[in-house]
Design a protein around this motif. Structure first.
Motif, PDB file in Angstrom:
ATOM      1  N   TYR A   1       0.828  -1.207   0.000  1.00 55.49           N
ATOM      2  CA  TYR A   1       0.000   0.000   0.000  1.00 55.49           C
ATOM      3  C   TYR A   1       0.866   1.263   0.000  1.00 55.49           C
ATOM      4  N   LEU A   2       1.980   1.229   0.720  1.00 54.31           N
ATOM      5  CA  LEU A   2       2.879   2.388   0.705  1.00 54.31           C
ATOM      6  C   LEU A   2       3.444   2.612  -0.689  1.00 54.31           C
ATOM      7  N   GLU A   3       3.798   1.528  -1.372  1.00 52.62           N
ATOM      8  CA  GLU A   3       4.379   1.645  -2.710  1.00 52.62           C
ATOM      9  C   GLU A   3       3.358   2.119  -3.735  1.00 52.62           C
ATOM     10  N   THR A   4       2.078   1.936  -3.462  1.00 51.68           N
ATOM     11  CA  THR A   4       1.033   2.335  -4.405  1.00 51.68           C
ATOM     12  C   THR A   4       0.214   3.513  -3.872  1.00 51.68           C
ATOM     13  N   SER A   5       0.825   4.316  -3.009  1.00 54.98           N
ATOM     14  CA  SER A   5       0.244   5.584  -2.550  1.00 54.98           C
ATOM     15  C   SER A   5      -1.064   5.398  -1.798  1.00 54.98           C
ATOM     16  N   ASN A   6      -1.086   4.451  -0.870  1.00 55.63           N
ATOM     17  CA  ASN A   6      -2.233   4.254   0.007  1.00 55.63           C
ATOM     18  C   ASN A   6      -1.779   4.292   1.476  1.00 55.63           C
ATOM     19  N   PRO A   7      -1.263   5.426   1.953  1.00 56.92           N
ATOM     20  CA  PRO A   7      -0.696   5.453   3.310  1.00 56.92           C
ATOM     21  C   PRO A   7      -1.716   5.198   4.410  1.00 56.92           C
ATOM     22  N   ILE A   8      -2.977   5.595   4.208  1.00 49.38           N
ATOM     23  CA  ILE A   8      -3.975   5.392   5.253  1.00 49.38           C
ATOM     24  C   ILE A   8      -4.252   3.901   5.423  1.00 49.38           C
ATOM     25  N   SER A   9      -4.408   3.190   4.322  1.00 47.08           N
ATOM     26  CA  SER A   9      -4.623   1.743   4.390  1.00 47.08           C
ATOM     27  C   SER A   9      -3.409   1.050   4.994  1.00 47.08           C
ATOM     28  N   ALA A  10      -2.224   1.501   4.626  1.00 41.78           N
ATOM     29  CA  ALA A  10      -1.004   0.909   5.176  1.00 41.78           C
ATOM     30  C   ALA A  10      -0.945   1.106   6.681  1.00 41.78           C
ATOM     31  N   ARG A  11      -1.320   2.299   7.156  1.00 36.09           N
ATOM     32  CA  ARG A  11      -1.248   2.578   8.580  1.00 36.09           C
ATOM     33  C   ARG A  11      -2.182   1.672   9.381  1.00 36.09           C
ATOM     34  N   THR A  12      -3.353   1.374   8.817  1.00 44.93           N
ATOM     35  CA  THR A  12      -4.280   0.472   9.492  1.00 44.93           C
ATOM     36  C   THR A  12      -3.625  -0.864   9.794  1.00 44.93           C
ATOM     37  N   LEU A  13      -2.952  -1.424   8.805  1.00 44.21           N
ATOM     38  CA  LEU A  13      -2.310  -2.728   8.963  1.00 44.21           C
ATOM     39  C   LEU A  13      -1.108  -2.646   9.903  1.00 44.21           C
ATOM     40  N   LEU A  14      -0.356  -1.560   9.812  1.00 39.83           N
ATOM     41  CA  LEU A  14       0.818  -1.407  10.664  1.00 39.83           C
ATOM     42  C   LEU A  14       0.429  -1.269  12.136  1.00 39.83           C
ATOM     43  N   ILE A  15      -0.648  -0.537  12.389  1.00 39.29           N
ATOM     44  CA  ILE A  15      -1.111  -0.393  13.771  1.00 39.29           C
ATOM     45  C   ILE A  15      -1.571  -1.742  14.318  1.00 39.29           C
ATOM     46  N   ARG A  16      -2.239  -2.522  13.485  1.00 38.06           N
ATOM     47  CA  ARG A  16      -2.652  -3.849  13.936  1.00 38.06           C
ATOM     48  C   ARG A  16      -1.431  -4.726  14.208  1.00 38.06           C
TER      49      ARG A  16
ATOM     50  N   PRO B   1       4.731  12.060  -2.872  1.00 38.46           N
ATOM     51  CA  PRO B   1       5.903  11.973  -3.749  1.00 38.46           C
ATOM     52  C   PRO B   1       5.727  12.687  -5.081  1.00 38.46           C
ATOM     53  N   TYR B   2       4.527  13.113  -5.394  1.00 38.42           N
ATOM     54  CA  TYR B   2       4.241  13.799  -6.651  1.00 38.42           C
ATOM     55  C   TYR B   2       3.719  15.193  -6.333  1.00 38.42           C
ATOM     56  N   TYR B   3       3.815  16.101  -7.271  1.00 34.51           N
ATOM     57  CA  TYR B   3       3.321  17.454  -7.054  1.00 34.51           C
ATOM     58  C   TYR B   3       1.809  17.459  -7.227  1.00 34.51           C
ATOM     59  N   VAL B   4       1.085  17.951  -6.218  1.00 35.32           N
ATOM     60  CA  VAL B   4      -0.362  18.017  -6.254  1.00 35.32           C
ATOM     61  C   VAL B   4      -0.759  19.437  -6.637  1.00 35.32           C
ATOM     62  N   THR B   5      -1.381  19.571  -7.794  1.00 32.91           N
ATOM     63  CA  THR B   5      -1.717  20.890  -8.303  1.00 32.91           C
ATOM     64  C   THR B   5      -2.904  21.494  -7.578  1.00 32.91           C
ATOM     65  N   THR B   6      -3.978  20.715  -7.390  1.00 33.25           N
ATOM     66  CA  THR B   6      -5.179  21.193  -6.717  1.00 33.25           C
ATOM     67  C   THR B   6      -5.658  20.145  -5.730  1.00 33.25           C
ATOM     68  N   SER B   7      -6.557  20.555  -4.847  1.00 38.45           N
ATOM     69  CA  SER B   7      -7.112  19.613  -3.876  1.00 38.45           C
ATOM     70  C   SER B   7      -8.002  18.580  -4.530  1.00 38.45           C
ATOM     71  N   ASP B   8      -8.427  18.819  -5.769  1.00 38.73           N
ATOM     72  CA  ASP B   8      -9.246  17.835  -6.485  1.00 38.73           C
ATOM     73  C   ASP B   8      -8.397  16.697  -7.050  1.00 38.73           C
ATOM     74  N   ASP B   9      -7.094  16.892  -7.075  1.00 38.21           N
ATOM     75  CA  ASP B   9      -6.202  15.869  -7.612  1.00 38.21           C
ATOM     76  C   ASP B   9      -5.989  14.805  -6.543  1.00 38.21           C
ATOM     77  N   ASN B  10      -6.971  13.960  -6.365  1.00 38.31           N
ATOM     78  CA  ASN B  10      -7.002  13.038  -5.236  1.00 38.31           C
ATOM     79  C   ASN B  10      -7.107  11.594  -5.705  1.00 38.31           C
ATOM     80  N   ARG B  11      -6.492  11.295  -6.833  1.00 36.09           N
ATOM     81  CA  ARG B  11      -6.593   9.948  -7.379  1.00 36.09           C
ATOM     82  C   ARG B  11      -5.345   9.151  -7.017  1.00 36.09           C
ATOM     83  N   LEU B  12      -5.464   7.843  -7.139  1.00 35.37           N
ATOM     84  CA  LEU B  12      -4.351   6.956  -6.843  1.00 35.37           C
ATOM     85  C   LEU B  12      -3.481   6.731  -8.061  1.00 35.37           C
ATOM     86  N   GLU B  13      -2.193   6.525  -7.829  1.00 35.39           N
ATOM     87  CA  GLU B  13      -1.350   5.989  -8.881  1.00 35.39           C
ATOM     88  C   GLU B  13      -1.562   4.493  -8.994  1.00 35.39           C
TER      89      GLU B  13
END
Length: 425
Positions: A132-147, A181-193
């Motif tokens: 999940y970290l490698e595919t830009s999903n830090p929130i999902s990764a944190r869930t598993l790490l906390i568990r 890791p990427y430049y976010v132009t606007t707050s609408d740019d909220n998609r996954l790589e």
């Protein structure tokens, strides 16, 4: 064992021939779904994978997994090594969605096999969190790490060296949310790589509450220092590396005084142990540079050649707080195609500053070169030519989308939306 060593030594072709004969012998002696086929088929898939035969590897791994399920049950532990090999093969061909399904399926199997606080579940949780970290999903990764850390706590191993990778990854999840890791132009740019996680749990649903927590990341890195100090007193470099990591964390989040205190401590300790801190801190070290978006590929009819490599080379000064000043373009090929985007990212980059005699100083005449792929086009002018970066003045901090705040915050701000695919809108 010998065949596995053959594959690792680069003799996959010879191993493949041997394994194909072995598979045919087992099939003729028993049948096509006998459990004795699991290991040779898995190794045969490894041999295909080592020779870049990803389609053949996936087909072989799928057969081995099917036999493991037929022989040992739908949620058997025996299929996990094959499932992970399938995930690796899908990642190798760039199919992240299929890779995610395999990684998540392995997690679901392991969750059934290792219920409760079984320490065997920790590597499974850590692997999916890493994906999940490698595919830009830090929130999902944190869930598993906390568990995973809760399993450590219930087994009394949360202060052991085995917990260090998990603690560092927890800090990384908070950093990636604030510094994507990427430049976010606007707050609408909220998609996954990468792919959107298919797992839905109550823990995942609650993670938005601590979306971007500076104290949680700081606490995790402080615990790493404590573990290194307690378990490796004869290896002081491990403790210094952990302190340096915490100093970088403070600098990124704008806590300059705390960062300089820790940097000075590392400098003094290195000098006392004859580790030449003057050389280590002689030049600034880049800590954060948001990757700019590459140029769009023109229509095939407008291309004048194969994909090529362009570059933008910049000169600048790094301040004692690791910020960029006096930015100028030194070289650009093709001219002005990516100048504005690279300069925009460099303005909000962060560096570990230069230190002289234990004190931070300006580092002048620094250079940075960013390389990018592009297609030569028939267009007479580059896409970014309407904005002349040389004519731009340095924008105020509040006008830069990714600029760090002077003090960290747990509120969901526009910067928080930089996490693509986190589920927060």
């Amino acid at each position: 064992v010998f065949i596995r060593q053959q594959i690792e030594r680069g003799e996959a072709g010879s191993a493949q021939a041997t394994l194909e004969v072995t598979v045919k012998q087992i099939e003729s002696l028993h049948h096509r779904y006998h459990e004795d086929l699991i290991e040779p088929l898995t190794l045969l898939g490894d041999a295909h994978f080592a020779q870049d035969g990803y389609d053949e590897a996936l087909e072989t791994f799928a057969r081995a997994r099917h036999i493991a399920r037929v022989s040992h049950g739908l949620f058997s532990e025996e299929q996990l090594p094959v499932v992970y090999r399938e995930a690796d093969a899908f990642k190798a061909v760039g199919d992240l969605h299929s890779a995610a399904k395999r990684e998540e399926y392995a997690y679901e199997v392991a969750r059934r096999v290792f219920p409760g606080p079984n320490p065997s579940i920790i590597p499974i949780l850590a692997r999916l969190a890493t994906f999940y970290l490698e595919t830009s999903n830090p929130i999902s990764a944190r869930t598993l790490l906390i568990r995973a850390m809760s399993v450590h706590q219930r087994n009394g191993t949360d202060a052991s060296p085995a917990a260090i990778p998990l603690l560092r990854s927890i800090a990384q999840t908070h950093k990636l949310v604030r510094f994507p890791p990427y430049y976010v132009t606007t707050s609408d740019d909220n998609r996954l790589e990468g792919p959107t996680p298919a797992l839905t749990t109550t823990e995942l649903d609650r993670q938005y509450v601590v979306f971007n927590s500076f104290p949680e990341g700081e606490k995790a890195l402080q615990k790493v220092i404590e573990i290194q100090r307690q378990h490796f007193p004869d290896r002081p470099t491990l403790e210094l590396d952990a302190i340096l990591e915490l100093a970088d964390w403070h600098l990124l989040f704008g806590r300059f005084q705390a960062a300089h205190t820790l940097y000075n401590h590392v400098f003094v300790r290195m000098a006392a142990e004859n580790q030449k801190p003057e050389e280590f801190f002689a030049t600034p070290t880049i800590l954060y540079f948001p990757r700019p978006e590459n140029p769009r590929a023109p229509a095939p009819r407008n291309r004048t050649g194969e994909i090529a490599e362009g570059l933008v080379s910049l000169g600048f000064t790094v301040t004692p707080n690791g910020q960029i000043r006096a930015l100028k373009t030194l070289q650009s090929e093709p001219k002005k195609l990516m100048d504005f985007r690279v300069r925009r990212s460099m303005r909000i980059a962060k560096f570990r500053p230069r230190y002289v005699e234990g004190a931070p100083v300006n580092a002048d005449e620094q250079t940075f070169t960013y390389r990018f792929p592009f297609y030569p086009s028939r267009a007479s002018e580059p896409r970014d030519q309407a904005i002349d970066p040389e004519a731009l003045t340095e924008p105020p901090a509040e006008e830069v989308p990714n600029t760090a705040e002077s003090e960290p915050s747990n509120k969901i701000t526009a910067a928080a939306h930089a996490c693509r695919g986190c589920g927060v809108v």
